[in-house]
Design a protein around this motif. Structure first.
Motif, PDB file in Angstrom:
ATOM      1  N   ASP A 131      59.370  19.964  24.762  1.00  0.00           N
ATOM      2  CA  ASP A 131      58.842  19.609  23.493  1.00  0.00           C
ATOM      3  C   ASP A 131      59.111  20.691  22.582  1.00  0.00           C
TER       4      ASP A 131
ATOM      5  N   ARG B  38      55.608  18.161  19.582  1.00  0.00           N
ATOM      6  CA  ARG B  38      56.535  16.655  20.057  1.00  0.00           C
ATOM      7  C   ARG B  38      57.759  17.005  20.682  1.00  0.00           C
ATOM      8  N   LYS B  39      57.907  15.858  21.499  1.00  0.00           N
ATOM      9  CA  LYS B  39      59.124  15.971  22.530  1.00  0.00           C
ATOM     10  C   LYS B  39      60.442  15.975  21.781  1.00  0.00           C
TER      11      LYS B  39
ATOM     12  N   HIS C 206      61.571  10.976  17.838  1.00  0.00           N
ATOM     13  CA  HIS C 206      61.095  10.386  16.825  1.00  0.00           C
ATOM     14  C   HIS C 206      61.646   8.983  16.791  1.00  0.00           C
TER      15      HIS C 206
ATOM     16  N   GLY D 267      54.324  16.367  12.375  1.00  0.00           N
ATOM     17  CA  GLY D 267      53.930  16.424  13.842  1.00  0.00           C
ATOM     18  C   GLY D 267      55.107  16.925  14.712  1.00  0.00           C
TER      19      GLY D 267
END
Length: 175
Positions: A124, A104-105, A109, A100
């Motif tokens: 992002d 994603r920013k 994670h 992902g």
């Protein structure tokens, strides 16, 4: 006792010879001090000039539609898999899990300790950001912990990005 005197004499004679050679060489060659260093070392990133422009990457978006996902998977397994996983819910390795990633920013994670440089980058992950990161991580994020040289070939980067795009529950639309 005679051998000690012989050894001591040889050591003293060698030292005297080295001193004389040093004095003679200084008399023959006159070194001069530079006003400023010939090679300046700086921690600041280089500034682009007309003589040395910063490397600009062509937009990767137009190449993603024709990218080969299977070739990207093979390249990922060859170049990236040692440090990253792409399994949903998979573990972090030396680098974070990339499931992902697109959209994603950055530096988000869970369970991975990112460099402060990447945390400060913000935003992002876009296709263009990923393109710059895998082209040359140290140039895109100065101070990154990622010790990867990069992928110089545009086609290979497009293939890897196309593969990473598929590693998501809902792949982001192509640009």
């Amino acid at each position: 006792m005679a051998s000690f005197n012989t050894i001591a004499g040889c050591v003293l004679a060698s030292a005297l010879f080295a001193m004389v050679v040093g004095k003679v060489s200084n008399a023959l060659v006159h070194p001069h001090k530079l006003e400023k260093p010939a090679l300046a070392v700086s921690d600041t990133p280089p500034v682009a000039t007309a003589a040395a422009p910063a490397q600009e990457l062509a937009p990767i978006g137009p190449h993603l539609a024709g990218a080969n996902v299977e070739a990207g998977k093979a390249l990922f397994q060859k170049q990236c898999f040692q440090c990253h996983t792409v399994d949903k819910g998979g573990p972090n390795k030396v680098g974070p899990n990339l499931w992902g990633l697109v959209g994603r920013k950055k530096a988000s994670h869970e369970g991975f300790s990112y460099s402060s440089a990447l945390q400060a980058k913000g935003g992002d992950w876009t296709y263009e950001d990923i393109n710059h990161m895998i082209f040359k991580p140290s140039a895109y994020v100065r101070g990154t912990k990622m010790a990867f040289v990069g992928v110089p070939k545009e086609k290979e980067r497009a293939d890897i990005i196309a593969y990473l795009r598929t590693m998501a529950d809902s792949p982001q639309p192509l640009p």
